[in-house]
Design a protein around this motif. Structure first.
Motif: not given
Length: 116
Positions: A26-27, A47-48, A50-51, A55-56, A62, A84
């Motif tokens: 998430n970061k 990932i980016l 969807e984030r 946040e997941f 995820l 996560v």
């Protein structure tokens, strides 16, 4: 000459510390995600993307939102350091650093036997 040697040693030490660092999904930026063994550019982008929607919450979230991230892959990514919300995928084995220390501890008694 000494300055170059010290710089090389410092660089090696810094890169070794990152080898076992945890990467928070998430970061992390794309470079940090790509640094995790098993995560390539396409997965980092997924990932980016969807984030950006939020946040997941956990590994299940995820896996649900990122295509191609099944249980086996999630376990391998956890072992490689991906987390996560500070947690690894449940069921993952020990981290590489922990495995190495356990192997070393087991090897020492055998070394003593060989010396006798």
């Amino acid at each position: 000459m000494i300055k170059k040697l010290l710089l090389a040693i410092a660089t090696l030490a810094a890169s070794a510390s990152f080898a076992f660092a945890q990467v928070e999904v998430n970061k992390a930026d794309a470079a940090a995600l790509d640094g995790v063994k098993g995560v390539g550019p396409s997965m980092s982008k997924a990932i980016l993307d969807e984030r950006a929607k939020g946040e997941f919450k956990d590994w299940a979230d995820l896996q649900k939102r990122v295509k191609g991230l099944g249980d086996k892959k999630a376990l391998k990514l956890t072992e490689a350091g991906l987390v996560v919300n500070g947690k690894g995928k449940e069921g993952a084995s020990a981290k590489p650093a922990e495995k190495a220390s356990k192997t070393t501890a087991k090897a020492k008694p055998e070394e003593g036997k060989a010396a006798m």
